[in-house]
Motif scaffolding. Structure first.
Motif, PDB file in Angstrom:
ATOM      1  N   PRO A 115     -32.709 -74.043  51.209  1.00 12.18           N
ATOM      2  CA  PRO A 115     -32.895 -72.743  51.864  1.00 12.18           C
ATOM      3  C   PRO A 115     -31.614 -71.946  52.077  1.00 12.18           C
ATOM      4  O   PRO A 115     -31.655 -70.722  52.112  1.00 12.18           O
ATOM      5  N   ASP A 116     -30.475 -72.606  52.186  1.00 13.61           N
ATOM      6  CA  ASP A 116     -29.225 -71.872  52.400  1.00 13.61           C
ATOM      7  C   ASP A 116     -28.531 -71.490  51.076  1.00 13.61           C
ATOM      8  O   ASP A 116     -27.446 -70.917  51.092  1.00 13.61           O
ATOM      9  N   GLU A 117     -29.165 -71.792  49.938  1.00  9.33           N
ATOM     10  CA  GLU A 117     -28.614 -71.430  48.624  1.00  9.33           C
ATOM     11  C   GLU A 117     -29.291 -70.157  48.113  1.00  9.33           C
ATOM     12  O   GLU A 117     -30.436 -69.882  48.442  1.00  9.33           O
ATOM     13  N   ASN A 118     -28.593 -69.431  47.275  1.00  9.98           N
ATOM     14  CA  ASN A 118     -29.137 -68.209  46.691  1.00  9.98           C
ATOM     15  C   ASN A 118     -30.191 -68.580  45.637  1.00  9.98           C
ATOM     16  O   ASN A 118     -29.866 -69.241  44.653  1.00  9.98           O
ATOM     17  N   PRO A 119     -31.438 -68.137  45.804  1.00 10.51           N
ATOM     18  CA  PRO A 119     -32.472 -68.484  44.837  1.00 10.51           C
ATOM     19  C   PRO A 119     -32.535 -67.538  43.632  1.00 10.51           C
ATOM     20  O   PRO A 119     -33.278 -67.797  42.689  1.00 10.51           O
ATOM     21  N   ILE A 120     -31.773 -66.460  43.646  1.00 10.43           N
ATOM     22  CA  ILE A 120     -31.860 -65.479  42.550  1.00 10.43           C
ATOM     23  C   ILE A 120     -31.114 -66.007  41.337  1.00 10.43           C
ATOM     24  O   ILE A 120     -29.917 -66.298  41.391  1.00 10.43           O
ATOM     25  N   LEU A 121     -31.847 -66.124  40.240  1.00 12.67           N
ATOM     26  CA  LEU A 121     -31.252 -66.582  38.985  1.00 12.67           C
ATOM     27  C   LEU A 121     -30.766 -65.387  38.167  1.00 12.67           C
ATOM     28  O   LEU A 121     -29.646 -65.381  37.667  1.00 12.67           O
ATOM     29  N   TRP A 122     -31.632 -64.371  37.983  1.00 14.32           N
ATOM     30  CA  TRP A 122     -31.306 -63.210  37.164  1.00 14.32           C
ATOM     31  C   TRP A 122     -31.966 -61.948  37.714  1.00 14.32           C
ATOM     32  O   TRP A 122     -33.091 -61.998  38.213  1.00 14.32           O
ATOM     33  N   PHE A 123     -31.292 -60.824  37.531  1.00 12.94           N
ATOM     34  CA  PHE A 123     -31.903 -59.497  37.527  1.00 12.94           C
ATOM     35  C   PHE A 123     -31.795 -59.044  36.085  1.00 12.94           C
ATOM     36  O   PHE A 123     -30.707 -59.080  35.485  1.00 12.94           O
ATOM     37  N   ALA A 124     -32.916 -58.627  35.504  1.00 14.13           N
ATOM     38  CA  ALA A 124     -32.905 -58.295  34.081  1.00 14.13           C
ATOM     39  C   ALA A 124     -33.994 -57.273  33.768  1.00 14.13           C
ATOM     40  O   ALA A 124     -34.781 -56.884  34.635  1.00 14.13           O
ATOM     41  N   LEU A 125     -34.031 -56.866  32.512  1.00 14.89           N
ATOM     42  CA  LEU A 125     -35.031 -55.930  32.023  1.00 14.89           C
ATOM     43  C   LEU A 125     -35.598 -56.467  30.715  1.00 14.89           C
ATOM     44  O   LEU A 125     -34.838 -56.830  29.810  1.00 14.89           O
ATOM     45  N   TYR A 126     -36.915 -56.547  30.642  1.00 14.47           N
ATOM     46  CA  TYR A 126     -37.578 -56.861  29.380  1.00 14.47           C
ATOM     47  C   TYR A 126     -37.737 -55.565  28.593  1.00 14.47           C
ATOM     48  O   TYR A 126     -38.295 -54.594  29.100  1.00 14.47           O
ATOM     49  N   GLN A 145     -32.584 -58.026  28.677  1.00 18.45           N
ATOM     50  CA  GLN A 145     -31.286 -57.433  28.987  1.00 18.45           C
ATOM     51  C   GLN A 145     -30.893 -57.916  30.381  1.00 18.45           C
ATOM     52  O   GLN A 145     -31.537 -57.566  31.368  1.00 18.45           O
ATOM     53  N   PHE A 146     -29.877 -58.768  30.451  1.00 17.26           N
ATOM     54  CA  PHE A 146     -29.467 -59.382  31.713  1.00 17.26           C
ATOM     55  C   PHE A 146     -28.414 -58.505  32.393  1.00 17.26           C
ATOM     56  O   PHE A 146     -27.451 -58.081  31.757  1.00 17.26           O
ATOM     57  N   PHE A 147     -28.589 -58.289  33.701  1.00 16.17           N
ATOM     58  CA  PHE A 147     -27.669 -57.426  34.446  1.00 16.17           C
ATOM     59  C   PHE A 147     -26.892 -58.149  35.548  1.00 16.17           C
ATOM     60  O   PHE A 147     -25.798 -57.739  35.903  1.00 16.17           O
ATOM     61  N   TRP A 148     -27.453 -59.209  36.112  1.00 22.30           N
ATOM     62  CA  TRP A 148     -26.793 -59.909  37.213  1.00 22.30           C
ATOM     63  C   TRP A 148     -27.316 -61.323  37.289  1.00 22.30           C
ATOM     64  O   TRP A 148     -28.499 -61.534  37.046  1.00 22.30           O
ATOM     65  N   PRO A 149     -26.512 -62.317  37.555  1.00 23.74           N
ATOM     66  CA  PRO A 149     -25.123 -62.277  37.993  1.00 23.74           C
ATOM     67  C   PRO A 149     -24.130 -62.147  36.842  1.00 23.74           C
ATOM     68  O   PRO A 149     -22.950 -61.896  37.076  1.00 23.74           O
ATOM     69  N   GLU A 150     -24.595 -62.319  35.611  1.00 24.00           N
ATOM     70  CA  GLU A 150     -23.756 -62.056  34.422  1.00 24.00           C
ATOM     71  C   GLU A 150     -24.408 -60.929  33.659  1.00 24.00           C
ATOM     72  O   GLU A 150     -25.636 -60.787  33.643  1.00 24.00           O
ATOM     73  N   ARG A 151     -23.607 -60.143  32.992  1.00 19.56           N
ATOM     74  CA  ARG A 151     -24.149 -59.029  32.222  1.00 19.56           C
ATOM     75  C   ARG A 151     -24.179 -59.431  30.742  1.00 19.56           C
ATOM     76  O   ARG A 151     -23.147 -59.725  30.152  1.00 19.56           O
ATOM     77  N   HIS A 152     -25.394 -59.433  30.193  1.00 19.14           N
ATOM     78  CA  HIS A 152     -25.626 -59.677  28.768  1.00 19.14           C
ATOM     79  C   HIS A 152     -26.616 -58.616  28.323  1.00 19.14           C
ATOM     80  O   HIS A 152     -27.816 -58.852  28.288  1.00 19.14           O
ATOM     81  N   ALA A 153     -26.113 -57.433  28.022  1.00 19.46           N
ATOM     82  CA  ALA A 153     -26.986 -56.302  27.685  1.00 19.46           C
ATOM     83  C   ALA A 153     -26.483 -55.606  26.439  1.00 19.46           C
ATOM     84  O   ALA A 153     -25.281 -55.528  26.186  1.00 19.46           O
ATOM     85  N   GLU A 154     -27.445 -55.133  25.660  1.00 16.55           N
ATOM     86  CA  GLU A 154     -27.145 -54.395  24.423  1.00 16.55           C
ATOM     87  C   GLU A 154     -27.437 -52.902  24.668  1.00 16.55           C
ATOM     88  O   GLU A 154     -28.250 -52.566  25.526  1.00 16.55           O
ATOM     89  N   PRO A 155     -26.793 -52.013  23.901  1.00 16.62           N
ATOM     90  CA  PRO A 155     -27.097 -50.585  24.047  1.00 16.62           C
ATOM     91  C   PRO A 155     -28.590 -50.337  23.848  1.00 16.62           C
ATOM     92  O   PRO A 155     -29.199 -51.031  23.032  1.00 16.62           O
ATOM     93  N   PRO A 156     -29.204 -49.459  24.534  1.00 14.29           N
ATOM     94  CA  PRO A 156     -28.608 -48.472  25.459  1.00 14.29           C
ATOM     95  C   PRO A 156     -28.464 -48.990  26.881  1.00 14.29           C
ATOM     96  O   PRO A 156     -28.152 -48.215  27.784  1.00 14.29           O
ATOM     97  N   TYR A 157     -28.622 -50.274  27.104  1.00 11.23           N
ATOM     98  CA  TYR A 157     -28.606 -50.824  28.458  1.00 11.23           C
ATOM     99  C   TYR A 157     -27.231 -51.336  28.877  1.00 11.23           C
ATOM    100  O   TYR A 157     -27.017 -51.679  30.019  1.00 11.23           O
ATOM    101  N   ALA A 158     -26.308 -51.425  27.922  1.00  9.63           N
ATOM    102  CA  ALA A 158     -24.976 -51.969  28.217  1.00  9.63           C
ATOM    103  C   ALA A 158     -24.156 -50.993  29.044  1.00  9.63           C
ATOM    104  O   ALA A 158     -24.351 -49.817  29.040  1.00  9.63           O
TER     105      ALA A 158
END
Length: 158
Positions: A115-126, A145-158
């Motif tokens: 419970p005291d750990e961050n449960p969010i793995l990714w914020f992204a866009l399909y 297209q991954f935005f957080w916690p690491e960014r792995h996005a291709e144009p036009p989302y980069a």
């Protein structure tokens, strides 16, 4: 007496039914992922589907997709609902009788952490392409297209 629908209203209603079927496809996908029902999940893809998943690689064809999901959902992530794929803001555009494209947001969380750990793995866009086969909408291409916690996005989302 009830007012008759115009021809254009009937066409709009038919288009809305197709959009809703694609949105149901997305819901079925998330539930299949979260239940770890990979046999059901793989039926949602065309045989020649392409999954472009950034740090997880590109998966070409339904057999490769199935095998990679099986490998991904192992260990701590093997059980049902050890991750939750929460989708919102699903935008769908019908391109033809058998093709469509769309995007939706993903919040991917894990439930096996303390419970005291961050449960969010990714914020992204399909970013997706859909194809209707034998009366059923399926995923032909899904590009995450991954935005957080690491960014792995291709144009036009980069």
């Amino acid at each position: 007496m009830a007012e008759q629908l115009s021809d254009s209203e009937i066409l709009r209603l038919r288009a809305l039914l197709e959009v809703e079927a694609i949105r149901q496809l997305r819901i079925d996908y998330s539930l299949g992922m979260d239940l770890r029902n990979l046999d059901k999940l793989i039926t949602l893809f065309t045989d020649d589907a392409l999954c472009e998943y950034g740090p997880y690689g590109s998966w070409d064809g339904s057999k490769v997709i199935y095998d990679n999901y099986k490998a991904t959902f192992s260990g701590e992530l093997a059980g049902p609902f050890t991750s939750l794929h929460i989708n919102t803001n699903h935008n769908v555009e019908i391109l033809s009788d058998n093709t469509a494209k769309g995007q939706c947001y993903l919040t991917d969380i894990v439930t096996h952490v303390k419970p005291d750990e961050n449960p969010i793995l990714w914020f992204a866009l399909y970013d997706e392409q859909y194809r209707k086969e034998e009366g059923q909408w399926k995923f032909a291409r899904t590009s995450l297209q991954f935005f957080w916690p690491e960014r792995h996005a291709e144009p036009p989302y980069a």
